[in-house]
Design a protein around this motif. Structure first.
Motif, short mmCIF file in Angstrom:
data_model
loop_
_atom_site.label_atom_id
_atom_site.label_comp_id
_atom_site.label_asym_id
_atom_site.label_seq_id
_atom_site.Cartn_x
_atom_site.Cartn_y
_atom_site.Cartn_z
N GLY A 14 0.83 -1.20 0.00
CA GLY A 14 0.00 0.00 0.00
C GLY A 14 0.87 1.24 0.00
N VAL A 15 0.19 2.36 0.12
CA VAL A 15 0.87 3.66 0.16
C VAL A 15 0.81 4.18 1.59
N ASP A 16 1.96 4.49 2.16
CA ASP A 16 2.04 5.12 3.48
C ASP A 16 2.10 6.63 3.30
N LEU A 17 1.24 7.35 3.98
CA LEU A 17 1.27 8.81 4.00
C LEU A 17 1.64 9.24 5.41
N TYR A 18 2.90 9.65 5.57
CA TYR A 18 3.43 9.98 6.88
C TYR A 18 3.50 11.49 7.07
N PHE A 32 2.64 15.96 4.26
CA PHE A 32 2.82 14.52 4.33
C PHE A 32 3.87 14.08 3.32
N GLY A 33 4.51 12.97 3.63
CA GLY A 33 5.39 12.30 2.67
C GLY A 33 4.73 11.02 2.20
N LYS A 34 4.94 10.65 0.95
CA LYS A 34 4.33 9.45 0.36
C LYS A 34 5.40 8.39 0.19
N PHE A 35 5.10 7.16 0.67
CA PHE A 35 6.09 6.09 0.65
C PHE A 35 5.44 4.76 0.30
#
Length: 368
Positions: A14-18, A32-35
């Protein structure tokens, strides 16, 4: 036949939005950063960073986030040939809040169903899975069909050859609540002490039964105390390790948070290793770095204690950084951390705040 993969993992992606700001609830975060995210996917990334040929078996949505995940896997050197799209469901997204040193709430968006639970047995390359030097699967893969049947089929294809790792990976929010156990769905809930209830009754009997079925095909089991309780009914570390060995594995790895990690091998070898001191930025993903390093050490044939120390160091490095996948360490970084005896937080993105010094439990799972 093509050269076998060093590591094939199967399960979540999945996509982590930190948030790029720590100590703030999501309602107040504006950057946010997308990882790339997903625990078994991050394990494949961690193994690739350590020089291993890795691939992942999973599914995404047929959408822009799915395209992003393919791009990230290729950039990290992880083979994405078995990452396929599902038209019916969107790629999952996960948010977290960051309150160092030990509070990282997660918010999973996997409804109405995550594509990675739509893995079908008929789609598996069982020859490649069976020949991989390490096959890594997770408890989440057992939570729904057709993923559960596909995961068990992959395990049977292994026939206990090579190294087969069961990451116990207990995520109660992904499981249906059995109607007769509505009050015992959390691994933190003590067993019912009413008359007639056997000791060590599982908090989730459906999950426990599926875990036992998977353990019969695994050679290594890895989990924290909550996860060991789901799998075995035991929370005391040594009792949990013995129960995992009795269930069929050769090596039981029990993560104890601030107390470190306990590894017990069927040959009698015991390694009880403390965590590496670290300035924590984000504890999420430390367990996945641990997992990739565990695979690396097992493939290298290292002694058990060396593997545990190396994996602890890899986990500590990720805990000192914001992201999961892109934070996975290279070999020289792990060796430097072991030589230094501790890990210092890396510089934070602009506006992200100041990290808090603490000793991390290197048992944290990935965010998604």
């Amino acid at each position: 036949m093509p050269e076998p993969y060093d590591v094939i993992t199967m399960g979540r992606i999945g996509v982590d939005l930190y948030p790029l700001q720590t100590g703030l609830p999501l309602a107040r975060v504006d950057a946010f950063g997308k990882f790339l995210g997903g625990s078994p996917t991050n394990v494949a990334v961690a193994a690739a960073r350590l020089g291993r040929r890795a691939a992942v078996v999973t599914r995404t949505g047929q959408d822009a986030f799915g395209e992003y995940l393919h791009q990230q896997l290729r950039e990290f050197g992880v083979d994405d040939r078995w990452v396929t799209a599902v038209d019916a469901y969107p790629t999952p997204v996960t948010f977290c809040e960051i309150f160092p040193p030990d509070d990282f709430p997660l918010y999973f968006y996997r409804q109405p169903k995550a594509p990675d639970l739509e893995i079908h047995t008929s789609e598996l390359d069982l020859e490649a899975v069976g020949s991989a030097r390490v096959f890594w699967m997770t408890g989440t893969g057992l939570c729904a069909e057709p993923s559960c049947s596909a995961t068990l089929a992959a395990l049977r294809a292994r026939n206990r050859s090579g190294i087969t790792v069961f990451d116990l990976d207990w995520r109660p929010m992904f499981w249906d609540i059995p109607p007769d156990t509505a009050t015992k769905t959390s691994p933190d809930t003590p067993p019912d002490s009413s008359p007639g209830t056997p000791p060590h009754s599982p908090p989730h009997p459906v999950a426990s039964a599926r875990y036992r079925a998977a353990l019969a095909h695994a050679t290594v089991a890895v989990g924290n105390l909550d996860e060991c309780e789901i799998a075995t009914g035991e929370r005391e570390p040594y009792a949990a390790a013995r129960a995992l060995l009795a269930a069929g594995v050769e090596l039981a790895v029990v993560k104890q948070g601030p107390a470190g990690v306990l590894a017990v091998h069927r040959d009698g070898t015991v390694a009880d290793v403390p965590p590496l001191p670290v300035e924590v930025v984000n504890g999420l993903g430390a367990g996945d770095a641990f997992g990739g390093a565990l695979c690396h050490g097992l493939l290298a044939g290292w002694e058990t204690e060396r593997i545990m120390r190396y994996a602890n160091a890899a986990g500590a490095i990720v805990a000192s950084r914001l992201a999961c996948s892109s934070a996975m360490p290279f070999p020289y970084e792990v060796e430097a951390a072991l030589a230094a005896g501790s890990v210092t937080a890396t510089p934070r993105p602009e506006g992200a705040g100041t990290p808090t010094a603490a000793t991390t439990p290197t048992e944290s799972g990935a965010a998604s």
